[in-house]
Write a protein that holds these residues in place. Structure first.
Motif, mmCIF file in Angstrom:
data_model
loop_
_atom_site.group_PDB
_atom_site.id
_atom_site.type_symbol
_atom_site.label_atom_id
_atom_site.label_comp_id
_atom_site.label_asym_id
_atom_site.label_seq_id
_atom_site.Cartn_x
_atom_site.Cartn_y
_atom_site.Cartn_z
ATOM 1 N N PRO A 167 -1.031 3.525 0.228
ATOM 2 C CA PRO A 167 0.488 3.906 0.019
ATOM 3 C C PRO A 167 1.076 2.795 1.006
ATOM 4 O O PRO A 167 0.658 2.172 1.876
ATOM 5 C CB PRO A 167 0.564 5.206 0.847
ATOM 6 N N ASP A 168 2.190 1.992 0.380
ATOM 7 C CA ASP A 168 2.976 1.185 1.036
ATOM 8 C C ASP A 168 2.014 -0.007 1.346
ATOM 9 O O ASP A 168 2.259 -0.568 2.501
ATOM 10 C CB ASP A 168 3.492 1.584 2.188
ATOM 11 N N GLY A 169 1.058 -0.586 0.348
ATOM 12 C CA GLY A 169 0.102 -1.603 0.657
ATOM 13 C C GLY A 169 0.866 -2.962 0.289
ATOM 14 O O GLY A 169 2.210 -2.911 -0.007
ATOM 15 N N LEU A 170 0.098 -3.993 0.113
ATOM 16 C CA LEU A 170 0.588 -5.211 -0.016
ATOM 17 C C LEU A 170 1.404 -5.194 -1.350
ATOM 18 O O LEU A 170 1.087 -4.401 -2.301
ATOM 19 C CB LEU A 170 -0.382 -6.259 -0.034
ATOM 20 N N LYS A 171 2.434 -5.953 -1.540
ATOM 21 C CA LYS A 171 2.934 -6.224 -2.783
ATOM 22 C C LYS A 171 2.276 -6.818 -3.988
ATOM 23 O O LYS A 171 1.485 -7.874 -3.458
ATOM 24 C CB LYS A 171 4.099 -6.936 -2.729
ATOM 25 N N CYS A 172 2.098 -6.065 -5.063
ATOM 26 C CA CYS A 172 1.290 -6.689 -6.213
ATOM 27 C C CYS A 172 2.338 -7.594 -7.141
ATOM 28 O O CYS A 172 3.113 -7.545 -7.337
ATOM 29 C CB CYS A 172 0.442 -5.529 -6.944
#
Ligand SMILES: [Zn+2]
Length: 412
Positions: A251-256
């Protein structure tokens, strides 16, 4: 009289297609054996073979002694794999490869151009068309010698209309690749997602013959997959099926690059791994790598990444530092976990993995170890490596054209 809508020609072409497919699967055969296998009379097979011999699609290939009755010989027929040639184009983030092959995928010409993203897609594709024409001209091939151009791109593709909807990391907008290229080169063009095209190649040339339901997983610069159900590629709504690279793991990880956050690719793609190693790179954190690269971060490239990986026997997967080993092992475990979850839902007959990460035997072995840890049935028997890996740059494009314009009845 009842009108069936099935013409005599289409029945004939269906039978021809069956003969070609059986020869592709088994290699050279006698007309009699072909007749037995597809349930037609030897006379009918002889007639169809004569037609195809006249068109140079098949040829006679020496004689084979029949084992039971010594002395009697039967003549074998086989596909004329040099009947026509195929242009296979693989557009990737950095380079685009252009390969000319025969129908079996034997290479005649192989070259690369830089994938230019600094200019309009249309201009780049026009340059590409020029290069293709130049290569054909140099080999003295005419357009009539070419069966078609098979083009592979990453990301979402509308194959029916020949449009790249979103080629992640290359173009952010739709590109009408087929329309642009067909204007430049008067030759049929088929466009497909690179992993799906590779799956098609496996079904035609590779181990795809071993099951009807197969999952393909690619792990290289990016992560992709394709699902084959009943020998057909599963498309999904809006061609969006099987994007496991965009399976959300945080959740809320790096922008892909797909626009979402926390996708698998943001953690395990080769680009992501290089970024993470660069982040921790220092004399203190990564002394071995630091020395090997003489303090130059730019030497951490995805080409080099897999070359560091080998089974060290000390619990590390790399001859580099423990910190780097942890990043790599973590990524392999993540990849295995997602793969196991996908297999749990789809329960395919087999799974085929490919791409530069899986080509490394230590990575593949550790990946299997994790899969087996999560489910003892998921062994290297169920999850095997592709035998077509060394042809990855072109075999997908070749298969797209060969299956549609050579083996399929509607175009015979
Ligand atoms: Zn994504």
């Amino acid at each position: 009289m009842v009108k069936t809508g099935i013409s005599l020609d289409s029945v004939k072409n269906n039978n021809k297609s069956q003969i070609l497919k059986i020869l592709q699967k088994n290699g050279a055969m006698s007309r009699k054996d072909i007749a037995n296998q597809i349930g037609l009379t030897p006379a009918a097979v002889t007639m169809l073979c004569n037609d195809m011999m006249e068109a140079h699609m098949i040829l006679e290939k020496g004689e084979m002694k029949e084992q039971k009755r010594a002395g009697r010989k039967k003549v074998l027929v086989d596909i004329n794999y040099d009947f026509k040639y195929i242009v296979s184009v693989n557009i990737e983030a950095v380079d685009t490869s252009i390969t000319v092959t025969n129908i079996r995928g034997n290479v005649l010409v192989e070259t690369k151009v830089h994938t230019r993203t600094d200019i309009e897609p249309q201009l780049f594709l026009e340059e590409l068309a020029k290069e293709i024409k130049l290569q054909l001209w140099e080999k003295e091939l005419k357009l009539s010698d070419i069966l078609g151009i098979g083009i592979c791109v990453p990301g979402i593709v509308d194959r029916n209309n020949g449009i790249s909807i979103h080629a992640y990391g290359i173009w952010n907008n739709q590109v009408k690749i087929r329309e642009i290229l067909e204007k430049q080169i008067q030759c049929p063009v088929i466009l497909e997602n690179n992993v799906k095209a590779f799956a098609e190649a496996e079904m035609l040339y590779g181990v795809g013959k071993y099951g009807n339901n197969i999952v393909f997983i690619k792990w290289g610069p990016g992560v992709g997959s394709a699902i084959v159900v009943d020998n057909k590629l599963y498309e999904g709504n809006q061609h969006n099926a099987a994007e496991i690279g965009h399976y959300i793991i945080e959740p809320d990880g790096l922008k892909c690059r797909c626009g979402r956050q926390g996708c698998l690719e943001t953690r395990v793609s080769m680009f992501a791994l290089c970024d993470r190693i660069k982040e921790i790179y220092s004399k203190e954190n990564t002394p071995v790598l630091y020395e090997e690269t003489a303090g130059d971060k730019n030497l951490i490239t995805r080409e080099l990444l897999t070359s560091w990986v080998e089974n060290e026997g000390n619990g590390y997967i790399t001859r580099m530092d423990k910190t780097i080993s942890e990043i790599l092992v973590g990524a392999i475990e993540r990849m295995a976990r997602v793969a196991v979850n996908v297999l749990t839902i789809l329960a395919p007959d087999c799974t085929i993995v490919f791409g530069s990460m899986f080509e490394n035997t230590s990575i593949y072995k550790l990946f299997i170890q994790y899969c087996t840890k999560y489910d003892e049935n998921y062994t290297d028997k169920l999850i095997s490596r592709s035998h077509l890996s060394d042809k990855m740059a072109y075999i997908g494009g070749t298969a797209l054209i060969a299956s549609t314009y050579f083996f399929e009845s509607k175009n015979l």
